[in-house]
Design an enzyme around this catalytic site. Structure first.
Site, PDB file in Angstrom:
ATOM      1  N   ASP A  26      -3.122   1.401   0.437  1.00 26.82           N
ATOM      2  CA  ASP A  26      -3.304   0.519   1.585  1.00 26.82           C
ATOM      3  C   ASP A  26      -4.625  -0.250   1.526  1.00 26.82           C
ATOM      4  O   ASP A  26      -4.643  -1.477   1.626  1.00 26.82           O
ATOM      5  CB  ASP A  26      -3.245   1.346   2.879  1.00 26.82           C
ATOM      6  CG  ASP A  26      -3.665   0.557   4.102  1.00 26.82           C
ATOM      7  OD1 ASP A  26      -2.787  -0.036   4.754  1.00 26.82           O
ATOM      8  OD2 ASP A  26      -4.872   0.522   4.407  1.00 26.82           O
TER       9      ASP A  26
ATOM     10  N   THR B  49      -1.785  -2.125   6.513  1.00 31.78           N
ATOM     11  CA  THR B  49      -0.972  -2.711   5.440  1.00 31.78           C
ATOM     12  C   THR B  49       0.230  -1.827   5.129  1.00 31.78           C
ATOM     13  O   THR B  49       1.345  -2.323   4.935  1.00 31.78           O
ATOM     14  CB  THR B  49      -1.822  -2.929   4.180  1.00 31.78           C
ATOM     15  OG1 THR B  49      -3.031  -3.600   4.537  1.00 31.78           O
ATOM     16  CG2 THR B  49      -1.074  -3.775   3.163  1.00 31.78           C
ATOM     17  N   ASP B  50       0.026  -0.522   5.083  1.00 26.27           N
ATOM     18  CA  ASP B  50       1.145   0.406   4.904  1.00 26.27           C
ATOM     19  C   ASP B  50       2.157   0.249   6.031  1.00 26.27           C
ATOM     20  O   ASP B  50       3.377   0.192   5.801  1.00 26.27           O
ATOM     21  CB  ASP B  50       0.643   1.849   4.898  1.00 26.27           C
ATOM     22  CG  ASP B  50       0.102   2.283   3.541  1.00 26.27           C
ATOM     23  OD1 ASP B  50       0.298   1.558   2.548  1.00 26.27           O
ATOM     24  OD2 ASP B  50      -0.522   3.357   3.479  1.00 26.27           O
ATOM     25  N   LEU B  51       1.655   0.210   7.261  1.00 24.77           N
ATOM     26  CA  LEU B  51       2.538   0.148   8.426  1.00 24.77           C
ATOM     27  C   LEU B  51       3.359  -1.141   8.448  1.00 24.77           C
ATOM     28  O   LEU B  51       4.573  -1.121   8.697  1.00 24.77           O
ATOM     29  CB  LEU B  51       1.723   0.267   9.709  1.00 24.77           C
ATOM     30  CG  LEU B  51       1.046   1.620   9.951  1.00 24.77           C
ATOM     31  CD1 LEU B  51       0.090   1.537  11.136  1.00 24.77           C
ATOM     32  CD2 LEU B  51       2.097   2.696  10.204  1.00 24.77           C
TER      33      LEU B  51
END
Length: 305
Positions: free
Chosen positions: A48, A76-78
């Site tokens: 991320d 960013t992951d989410l």
């Protein structure tokens, strides 16, 4: 199927999309990677914060004259997960109408760059680089967090009418017609001076006192909350966002329920997060049709747990 390996890894194991789609042409196969299946970075591991840095988010985040900073959660992951969710739902709809499955590729870097929205557009079309503003806004003033007597409070003024309402509530009506601050463009130009004046006023009361004074204001505002404040907030309690569910090991767990509400569909928080392997036997039996003997054999061979 959703997988999160480096591109090509599952192909080598004969469980990549090309192989599995031959077995089941209806398969929807979603690969989530750092940089996508093609390009110079295809085999580069991605986390991320790395994608956030390479995609411009870290450089855009932080105090006005400070160093870059990463957000407090893995944004960013989410967002990549949300893109994957939307893509899978669209693919399901496509399959329902055509009978065809497909491969979906989502990656952290592309998601992050697309999430830069106006900052990316301004650079691409005007060549203007990002400047860090902390909680402030590049084009609206005042629009930021202010120190109160006991914490911080975010105030967002989006129009001259809202600015006038704000000045009346804080009892600084003379600022409304001050030539330096009459329009937003003037306030942007004289940002440091208006923020200095307002900061002195906001420091005179607590966050709770200002929140009460601004309760019926025309402009958005809210305290900078710690987690304790978040979950003790009267609105969060009223909408019953926090759920408490039984757990087979610890008795019960509290968690944040689904933020989206459907009039039909029942997306309620029904069970606590499962323990490792809690539903393995159930899945092998009910979804794959394995009998007890075959399942026991998998457990004995430590194939599953």
């Amino acid at each position: 199927m959703v997988e999160n390996f480096l591109p090509g890894k599952l192909d080598k194991m004969q469980v990549g999309y090309e192989r599995l789609s031959q077995i089941n042409p209806r398969l929807i196969y979603c690969a989530i990677t750092g940089f996508g299946p093609t390009g110079p970075y295809a085999n580069k591991p991605g986390y991320d914060v790395v994608a956030a840095a390479m995609g411009g988010l870290v450089n855009a985040t932080g105090e006005r004259h400070g160093r870059p900073a990463k957000p407090g959660v893995a944004i960013t992951d989410l967002t990549t997960g949300l893109h994957a969710f939307g893509a899978i739902m669209a693919a399901l709809y496509h399959r329902q109408n055509t009978g065809q499955g497909q491969k979906i590729d989502c990656n952290l870097l592309s998601t992050q760059i697309s999430s830069m929205i106006n900052l990316a557009s301004v650079y691409l079309n005007c060549g203007i680089e990002v400047q860090r503003w902390g909680t402030a806004h590049a084009n609206l003033v005042p629009y930021q967090a202010f120190e109160t007597k006991d914490g911080e409070l975010v105030i967002g003024i989006g129009s001259n009418a809202q600015f006038a309402n704000f000045c009346k509530i804080i009892k600084r009506e003379e600022l409304i017609n001050d030539e330096r601050f009459k329009d937003n463009s003037d306030r942007v130009k004289n940002r440091d001076e208006i923020i200095r004046i307002l900061s002195e006023v906001i420091r005179t009361k607590t966050s709770k006192e200002w929140t009460e004074l601004f309760k019926n204001a025309s402009f958005p505002n809210g305290p900078v909350n710690k987690m304790k404040d978040v979950f003790e907030d009267e609105h969060v309690k009223a909408i019953q966002l926090v759920k408490e569910l039984p757990h087979p090991v610890v008795g019960s767990v509290k968690l944040v329920g689904p933020p989206t509400v459907y009039s039909a569909g029942g997306n309620h928080a029904r069970t606590a997060p499962p323990t490792l392997g809690e539903h393995t036997r159930e899945i092998l039996s009910e979804f794959l049709g394995y009998d007890d003997g075959k399942i026991d054999g998998l457990y004995d061979a430590k194939v599953v747990r």
